[in-house]
Structure formats: C-alpha cells, structure tokens
Design a protein around this motif. Structure first.
Motif, PDB file in Angstrom:
ATOM      1  N   ALA A 257       6.680  -0.088   1.617  1.00 45.08           N
ATOM      2  CA  ALA A 257       7.072  -0.960   0.506  1.00 45.08           C
ATOM      3  C   ALA A 257       6.749  -0.291  -0.819  1.00 45.08           C
ATOM      4  O   ALA A 257       7.492  -0.419  -1.790  1.00 45.08           O
ATOM      5  N   ILE A 258       5.604   0.398  -0.874  1.00 40.66           N
ATOM      6  CA  ILE A 258       5.205   1.114  -2.093  1.00 40.66           C
ATOM      7  C   ILE A 258       4.224   2.209  -1.664  1.00 40.66           C
ATOM      8  O   ILE A 258       3.457   2.012  -0.710  1.00 40.66           O
ATOM      9  N   GLY A 259       4.265   3.333  -2.352  1.00 39.75           N
ATOM     10  CA  GLY A 259       3.382   4.435  -1.963  1.00 39.75           C
ATOM     11  C   GLY A 259       1.930   4.132  -2.311  1.00 39.75           C
ATOM     12  O   GLY A 259       1.648   3.505  -3.335  1.00 39.75           O
ATOM     13  N   SER A 260       1.020   4.579  -1.477  1.00 40.25           N
ATOM     14  CA  SER A 260      -0.393   4.314  -1.785  1.00 40.25           C
ATOM     15  C   SER A 260      -0.879   5.201  -2.920  1.00 40.25           C
ATOM     16  O   SER A 260      -1.985   5.025  -3.419  1.00 40.25           O
ATOM     17  N   ASP A 261      -0.050   6.165  -3.362  1.00 37.23           N
ATOM     18  CA  ASP A 261      -0.400   6.948  -4.551  1.00 37.23           C
ATOM     19  C   ASP A 261       0.213   6.348  -5.816  1.00 37.23           C
ATOM     20  O   ASP A 261       0.050   6.881  -6.910  1.00 37.23           O
ATOM     21  N   HIS A 262       0.894   5.235  -5.676  1.00 35.56           N
ATOM     22  CA  HIS A 262       1.473   4.541  -6.838  1.00 35.56           C
ATOM     23  C   HIS A 262       0.334   3.809  -7.553  1.00 35.56           C
ATOM     24  O   HIS A 262      -0.512   3.186  -6.915  1.00 35.56           O
ATOM     25  N   PRO A 263       0.314   3.858  -8.890  1.00 31.60           N
ATOM     26  CA  PRO A 263      -0.803   3.202  -9.597  1.00 31.60           C
ATOM     27  C   PRO A 263      -0.851   1.692  -9.372  1.00 31.60           C
ATOM     28  O   PRO A 263      -1.894   1.070  -9.596  1.00 31.60           O
ATOM     29  N   MET A 264       0.248   1.087  -8.938  1.00 33.47           N
ATOM     30  CA  MET A 264       0.236  -0.363  -8.718  1.00 33.47           C
ATOM     31  C   MET A 264       0.059  -0.733  -7.242  1.00 33.47           C
ATOM     32  O   MET A 264       0.247  -1.878  -6.856  1.00 33.47           O
ATOM     33  N   PHE A 265      -0.300   0.244  -6.415  1.00 36.53           N
ATOM     34  CA  PHE A 265      -0.660  -0.067  -5.016  1.00 36.53           C
ATOM     35  C   PHE A 265      -2.110  -0.529  -5.003  1.00 36.53           C
ATOM     36  O   PHE A 265      -3.002   0.178  -5.455  1.00 36.53           O
ATOM     37  N   PHE A 266      -2.316  -1.732  -4.491  1.00 37.20           N
ATOM     38  CA  PHE A 266      -3.667  -2.281  -4.527  1.00 37.20           C
ATOM     39  C   PHE A 266      -4.233  -2.563  -3.136  1.00 37.20           C
ATOM     40  O   PHE A 266      -4.946  -3.540  -2.927  1.00 37.20           O
ATOM     41  N   GLY A 267      -3.914  -1.677  -2.175  1.00 40.67           N
ATOM     42  CA  GLY A 267      -4.503  -1.800  -0.852  1.00 40.67           C
ATOM     43  C   GLY A 267      -3.739  -2.766   0.024  1.00 40.67           C
ATOM     44  O   GLY A 267      -2.726  -3.340  -0.378  1.00 40.67           O
ATOM     45  N   GLY A 268      -4.245  -2.926   1.233  1.00 44.82           N
ATOM     46  CA  GLY A 268      -3.520  -3.720   2.223  1.00 44.82           C
ATOM     47  C   GLY A 268      -4.064  -5.124   2.402  1.00 44.82           C
ATOM     48  O   GLY A 268      -3.603  -5.845   3.289  1.00 44.82           O
ATOM     49  N   ALA A 269      -5.012  -5.543   1.575  1.00 46.97           N
ATOM     50  CA  ALA A 269      -5.622  -6.874   1.753  1.00 46.97           C
ATOM     51  C   ALA A 269      -5.392  -7.710   0.492  1.00 46.97           C
ATOM     52  O   ALA A 269      -5.839  -7.330  -0.600  1.00 46.97           O
ATOM     53  N   PRO A 270      -4.712  -8.840   0.608  1.00 47.30           N
ATOM     54  CA  PRO A 270      -4.391  -9.608  -0.599  1.00 47.30           C
ATOM     55  C   PRO A 270      -5.573 -10.373  -1.179  1.00 47.30           C
ATOM     56  O   PRO A 270      -5.559 -10.736  -2.362  1.00 47.30           O
ATOM     57  N   GLY A 271      -6.611 -10.619  -0.377  1.00 43.51           N
ATOM     58  CA  GLY A 271      -7.700 -11.514  -0.769  1.00 43.51           C
ATOM     59  C   GLY A 271      -8.257 -11.302  -2.170  1.00 43.51           C
ATOM     60  O   GLY A 271      -8.256 -12.219  -2.996  1.00 43.51           O
ATOM     61  N   PRO A 272      -8.743 -10.098  -2.519  1.00 40.71           N
ATOM     62  CA  PRO A 272      -9.422  -9.911  -3.799  1.00 40.71           C
ATOM     63  C   PRO A 272      -8.551 -10.295  -5.000  1.00 40.71           C
ATOM     64  O   PRO A 272      -9.024 -10.972  -5.913  1.00 40.71           O
ATOM     65  N   MET A 273      -7.297  -9.898  -5.026  1.00 40.43           N
ATOM     66  CA  MET A 273      -6.453 -10.207  -6.197  1.00 40.43           C
ATOM     67  C   MET A 273      -5.916 -11.625  -6.142  1.00 40.43           C
ATOM     68  O   MET A 273      -5.699 -12.266  -7.175  1.00 40.43           O
ATOM     69  N   LEU A 274      -5.700 -12.103  -4.919  1.00 39.41           N
ATOM     70  CA  LEU A 274      -5.106 -13.438  -4.752  1.00 39.41           C
ATOM     71  C   LEU A 274      -5.969 -14.517  -5.411  1.00 39.41           C
ATOM     72  O   LEU A 274      -5.461 -15.453  -6.037  1.00 39.41           O
ATOM     73  N   GLN A 275      -7.278 -14.359  -5.278  1.00 35.19           N
ATOM     74  CA  GLN A 275      -8.194 -15.402  -5.760  1.00 35.19           C
ATOM     75  C   GLN A 275      -8.132 -15.600  -7.271  1.00 35.19           C
ATOM     76  O   GLN A 275      -8.578 -16.614  -7.779  1.00 35.19           O
ATOM     77  N   HIS A 276      -7.597 -14.603  -7.994  1.00 33.84           N
ATOM     78  CA  HIS A 276      -7.543 -14.704  -9.456  1.00 33.84           C
ATOM     79  C   HIS A 276      -6.112 -14.734  -9.984  1.00 33.84           C
ATOM     80  O   HIS A 276      -5.911 -14.770 -11.196  1.00 33.84           O
ATOM     81  N   ALA A 277      -5.145 -14.705  -9.095  1.00 31.18           N
ATOM     82  CA  ALA A 277      -3.754 -14.567  -9.549  1.00 31.18           C
ATOM     83  C   ALA A 277      -3.258 -15.849 -10.211  1.00 31.18           C
ATOM     84  O   ALA A 277      -3.663 -16.954  -9.841  1.00 31.18           O
ATOM     85  N   ASP A 278      -2.381 -15.693 -11.208  1.00 30.57           N
ATOM     86  CA  ASP A 278      -1.712 -16.887 -11.748  1.00 30.57           C
ATOM     87  C   ASP A 278      -0.243 -16.921 -11.336  1.00 30.57           C
ATOM     88  O   ASP A 278       0.440 -17.914 -11.560  1.00 30.57           O
ATOM     89  N   LEU A 279       0.236 -15.833 -10.724  1.00 28.14           N
ATOM     90  CA  LEU A 279       1.595 -15.810 -10.173  1.00 28.14           C
ATOM     91  C   LEU A 279       1.583 -14.941  -8.918  1.00 28.14           C
ATOM     92  O   LEU A 279       1.162 -13.785  -8.971  1.00 28.14           O
ATOM     93  N   VAL A 280       2.026 -15.511  -7.798  1.00 29.22           N
ATOM     94  CA  VAL A 280       2.086 -14.746  -6.551  1.00 29.22           C
ATOM     95  C   VAL A 280       3.549 -14.681  -6.116  1.00 29.22           C
ATOM     96  O   VAL A 280       4.168 -15.720  -5.861  1.00 29.22           O
ATOM     97  N   ILE A 281       4.074 -13.469  -6.080  1.00 27.28           N
ATOM     98  CA  ILE A 281       5.470 -13.298  -5.668  1.00 27.28           C
ATOM     99  C   ILE A 281       5.458 -12.724  -4.254  1.00 27.28           C
ATOM    100  O   ILE A 281       4.993 -11.602  -4.030  1.00 27.28           O
ATOM    101  N   VAL A 282       5.935 -13.517  -3.329  1.00 24.49           N
ATOM    102  CA  VAL A 282       5.883 -13.135  -1.919  1.00 24.49           C
ATOM    103  C   VAL A 282       7.271 -12.670  -1.502  1.00 24.49           C
ATOM    104  O   VAL A 282       8.213 -13.456  -1.468  1.00 24.49           O
ATOM    105  N   PHE A 283       7.386 -11.386  -1.224  1.00 25.38           N
ATOM    106  CA  PHE A 283       8.665 -10.841  -0.774  1.00 25.38           C
ATOM    107  C   PHE A 283       8.678 -10.764   0.748  1.00 25.38           C
ATOM    108  O   PHE A 283       7.976  -9.935   1.334  1.00 25.38           O
ATOM    109  N   ASP A 284       9.445 -11.606   1.356  1.00 25.57           N
ATOM    110  CA  ASP A 284       9.730 -11.523   2.794  1.00 25.57           C
ATOM    111  C   ASP A 284       8.470 -11.269   3.636  1.00 25.57           C
ATOM    112  O   ASP A 284       8.354 -10.263   4.320  1.00 25.57           O
TER     113      ASP A 284
END
Ligand SMILES: Cc1ncc(C[n+]2csc(CCOP(=O)(O)OP(=O)(O)O)c2C)c(N)n1
Length: 559
Positions: A257-284
C-alpha cells in the motif's frame, strides 16, 4: 466423431480468458481427460491443465496467479473429498475477494444405463445430498450443470458473477454423465451478449466532503488493508500522503500500500495514532483496528471506503463510519487528488513538521532494533526481515504468511507484496508463491513463512509442483519450533494464569524437522541457518540457486 459436453466446456473456459485449469483429478475426470485428448488433435484453445498434488496448493496457486495478474482462473477437484480438502484455501480466496471458478466433479447420479454411470464403489459413497452445501457460505454463487448443452452458458454465468464487484470465488459441480454427454449440435455461449457491470465509482459530493474533512483535520490517519491489489492505488496514495502529510498505517495489509521508506509510513499497528486521530480514513479494510484494544477518540470522524465497505459477508462487524463510500479505492484517490488541490490546508505545515519528526524517530527506532538484532545470539524476526533487504531488487515479489515485517525491509513498490488473507487459513503462502511465479517468470519470488505455516502448505506437494513446472522460488522459513500465535493468545488471555507459568508454550511447541533437507528430494537448494551473522550470505547463496533455476528453502532457526 460426436463431440462431448466437456469439449465445449473447456473451450468456454478459454473463451473467458482462463489460461489454466489447476486440477486434482479422480474418477469424475474421465470426460475432461477425453476432451483434452480430443482437442489436442485439433490444437483447439483450452486452458492448460496443471495437475497439482494437493487441493489446497491448487487453490492457493490459482489465488496467487489471479492477484498477480488480475485474471481469474479455474480449479477442478475430485467430488466431495477433493473439494473438502480445498475449503481452507477457498475461505482465504473468499475473504480476499479473489475471483475464481472452483469446480469439482459430482459422482455419477445414475446407477447404471447412461454413459458415465456409476462404475466403482466410491460412486455411491461420495454422493452427498448437497455437495455445494459444504462451501456455499464462502462462494458468491453455486450451481450444478444439469445438461451438456449448458456447457458454455453455465461458464458465462459463473464468470460474470465471480468478476462482478465485489469479486469472489464461485462454485460449479460437474456430473460425469453431463460432461460426457454426446452433443449433436454445437453449444451456444451467451458471452457476446452479456455486458458486465462496472465496479462502483465515487460520487462527487462524497469526494468533496472527504476533501473538506482532510483539509480541516489536525490529526488525520489513513488505514489500509486490501488497498494495493490494484498497484495504481498505491502509486496515488504515496503522492497524496506526501503532498498532504497524511500518515498511513497498512494494517495486516494484503498488498503493497505504501513503502516503509516513505516518510508517511507509520508502521503496521494503528493503535498509537488512532487514539489521537481526529479523522480516520479507512481504505478497504475489513478490520481497521481492534476495538477491544484501542479506538478512535470520541468525536473523531471516520470514513470507510471500498467496493464493499460494509464487508457484507462478515456476520458481525460494527466499526463506526460517518461517511461510507461504496467505490473503488482508485476512484476515491483520483477524486481526492483533484479535490485537495483546490483546497486550503490550514494545518498542513504543522502536520508535516510534527509527522516528519515522528517518522524520523520511528524509522530510527526500527533501524536501531535491526542493528541490535544483528548482534544478538540468535536470529529474530526483525533481523530476518532486515537481511532480506540484501536480496530484494526492483522486481522482487514477497509473499508473506505473517512473517514479513515492512518496518525492517522496504519493498520496491506497488505490486511487490502479497500476504495471506485475514481469514488466516494457514498453508497459503507456499502455493500462492508458485502462482505468483507463474505470473512473473522473470521475477525473484520470496515467500516468508513460519514453520507452522510451511507445514500447513503440504510442502512436498508444493515443492514437487515447483519442480515439475520449473517454478524456482525462495522459501524462507522463520523456524521458531512454535505456534507462537497460539502461545501469544494464551498469554494474552491468561497473562497471570497457570499456563503462563510455562510461558504459554503448552500445545504450541512444534517438532523441528530439517526442512532444508526436503530440497534434496526436489532438486532444490536447502540450507539451515542458526546464527545472525550467517544469514546474509546464506540468503545470497539461496537466491543464486533460485536465479540459476532451482527452488530453495532456507530453514532459519530462531531463538
Ligand atoms: C489451517 C489453520 N489451522 C490452524 C490455525 C491456527 N493458527 C493460527 S496462527 C498459528 C501458528 C502458526 O505458526 P507459525 O506459522 O510457525 O508462526 P508463528 O505463530 O510461530 O509466528 C496457528 C496454528 C490457522 N490459522 N489455520
């Protein structure tokens, strides 16, 4: 010579672009074998038959070939028993929405008197009241061919249902008398008169709403699951993520879906960012997070996007959604690209600065973990994945049955990853890697599997197929002599229970055969690796063997 229905049936498969019939035969195949022999005399166009010595391997190969090419294939198995063997992989294909024509013979229904009537004892015992009943829940459609003159129209119907959005496997049972039926006049197909519906595309107002939300968000988060099966999705996502500072978490991703060398790749676990998100866009994504462990904050907006955004075939699924878009990911991404270009992004600079810092810290942490892993006494998963970097080139395809970790191994780009379905029917990766190799004969195909997953794949059947069809791939076994997932589940539920005293290992430990020696039976290259420092060179040797035309197994023994 009067033609039989099976001849028209095989020709109908080819008319639908089916190139291969992945097969495991039985007494029900006699008309198919006869039809192939007859058609060979005239050089007629039919799918190439490939005999695969285990049904799960046959379905996994078809699955792999289809996700790598976009072209659905056919599988034919033996009556109820062969079909039963394949259901594990059929569940994977179903949950991953892989179009496939799964077929099996049906034991002859006549006890005597017809061409193809029962002739051996199993013909009574293999009959079921409802053969399709055992798999009806995991196919989109099932049918039994009733008459020989339906040979083409049943295929037309099966394929239009399989390929219609959301795609998925369909099932056809084929009685022997029907396949063997002599037909004096040609069989008609309805293919030319059956326009197929197109996949759904996004409505303009939904794109505008989502673009407004992205512009207003301080802490957006993109979660993906299936995104990337169409490699074009990943290319657009990378651009949008970069341009608009949108962090992406490919969660249990099935594709790149996105390269792990991309600056906006944030790992494979949604938990840490999800807890503070104000918008979650779930693609498929069938399971975008685990509600029992973490959730978006109250008031966060959630958008769910996909051709089947409700995942209608999952009996229970209650993830929130403030905007549900039934459309291909590509149509939404393309629409967003235009819509976002026309918007002010008041929070963009802040987002970019903050996320840039977080991303550098995360990437630094993964690099440090890999470095430390290299100095450890035994091989760990981060080290194994880190070492894979040394052999992965621009054209490599990685097949993962849970053991591949992007964090430690950036992949070359869209279309370079295929992972097991969230249904988790183990034994998929090895067979799938062969189908993916068939689709990409010039590419290095590397499957990364646990020892448990490897054994579920019926390795001998897969390696024999690789040998017979000249499909050299590299299989890297992460061998922890354990069903670690089972151990983790025990410890997760009973952290302070009695089983934890034995580290949760009871019922999770596995024997440790010398897997690498299987290669001696299949003209392949096998090696066992125990020490972290030996792994890079061992990978090079194995890849050299594969590039030289031999399949290879690395038995990576982990501490
Ligand atoms: C066909 C099938 N049987 C059983 C399971 C249950 N299961 C899930 S993970 C797992 C362990 C897999 O072991 P391995 O591949 O060695 O990976 P590890 O958990 O050790 O990392 C098992 C048995 C399954 N998912 N599929």
């Amino acid at each position: 010579m009067t033609r039989i229905a099976a001849e028209y049936y095989l020709e109908a498969l080819a008319e639908h672009g089916i190139e291969y019939l992945f097969a495991n035969p039985g007494t029900d195949f006699a008309p198919i074998v006869e039809a192939y022999a007859r058609i060979a005399r005239t050089n007629g166009r039919v799918p190439r038959p490939l005999v695969v010595p285990h049904e799960n391997a046959a379905v996994a190969m078809a699955h792999g070939y289809t996700v790598a090419t976009g072209k659905p294939q056919a599988v034919m198995l033996h009556t109820n028993v062969g079909t039963a063997n394949a259901i594990n992989m059929l569940i994977n294909a179903s949950r991953d929405r892989v179009p496939m024509l799964l077929t099996s013979g049906r034991t002859p229904f006549t006890e005597s008197g017809a061409e193809g009537s029962r002739s051996v004892h199993i013909h009574w015992s293999q009959e079921m009241f409802d053969q399709a009943g055992m798999l009806r829940e995991v196919v989109k459609w099932d049918y039994e061919m009733k008459r020989g003159d339906q040979a083409a129209t049943t295929v037309d119907r099966a394929m239009e249902i399989a390929t219609m959005s959301p795609q998925g496997p369909v099932y056809l049972s084929l009685p022997r008398e029907v396949l063997g039926e002599p037909l004096s006049s040609p069989v008609e197909s309805s293919l030319a008169h059956r326009a197929r519906p197109q996949p759904p595309v996004a409505r303009a107002e939904d794109i505008e709403t989502l673009a407004d939300w992205i512009a207003a968000a301080k802490k957006p988060l993109v979660i993906t699951g299936h995104l990337g099966r169409d490699p074009r999705d990943a290319a657009v996502l990378a651009r949008l993520a970069e341009r608009y500072a949108l962090p992406v978490v490919p969660y249990q991703t099935r594709y790149f879906a996105i390269g792990s060398d991309h600056p906006m790749f944030f790992g494979g676990a949604p938990g840490p960012m999800l807890q503070h998100a104000d918008l979650v866009i779930v693609f498929d994504t069938d399971v975008p997070w685990l509600p029992s462990k973490h959730n978006p904050p109250k008031g966060a907006r959630v958008a769910q996007i996909g051709e089947d955004p409700l995942f209608a075939r999952l009996p229970m699924r209650s993830f929130p959604s403030d905007l549900t878009i039934r459309a291909t990911c590509l149509s939404v991404l393309d629409g967003l690209e235009t819509a976002l270009a026309a918007r002010d992004m008041p929070h963009l600079t802040e987002r970019r600065t903050r996320l840039g810092e977080e991303s550098r810290a995360l990437h630094g942490r993964w690099a440090a973990e890999a470095e430390a892993a290299g100095k450890a006494d035994s091989i760990t998963l981060p080290w194994l994945n880190h070492c894979l970097r040394g052999v992965i080139d621009a054209d490599t395809k990685v097949v993962s049955e849970y053991s591949f970790l992007h964090e430690y191994c950036p992949l070359p780009g869209p279309g370079s990853l295929y992972a097991v379905s969230l249904a988790g029917g183990l034994g998929w990766g090895l067979g799938a890697s062969l189908g993916i190799k068939m689709a990409n004969p010039g590419s290095l195909v590397v499957s990364v599997l646990g020892d448990g997953a490897y054994m579920f794949a019926n390795p001998t059947a897969c390696h024999a197929t690789a040998q017979a069809l000249k499909l050299p791939t590299l299989t890297v076994i992460y061998n922890n002599a354990l069903y670690n997932a089972v151990r983790r589940a025990t410890l997760d539920m009973y952290a302070t229970g009695v089983a934890a005293e034995a580290d949760g290992r009871f019922m999770a430990e596995l024997p440790t055969p010398a897997f690498e020696k299987l290669m001696a039976a299949h003209e392949g290259y096998g090696e066992r690796v125990d020490r972290p420092g030996d792994l890079p060179a061992a990978l090079q040797r194995a890849v050299a063997a594969v590039r030289g035309g031999r399949q290879a197994v690395l038995n990576v023994v982990c501490g």
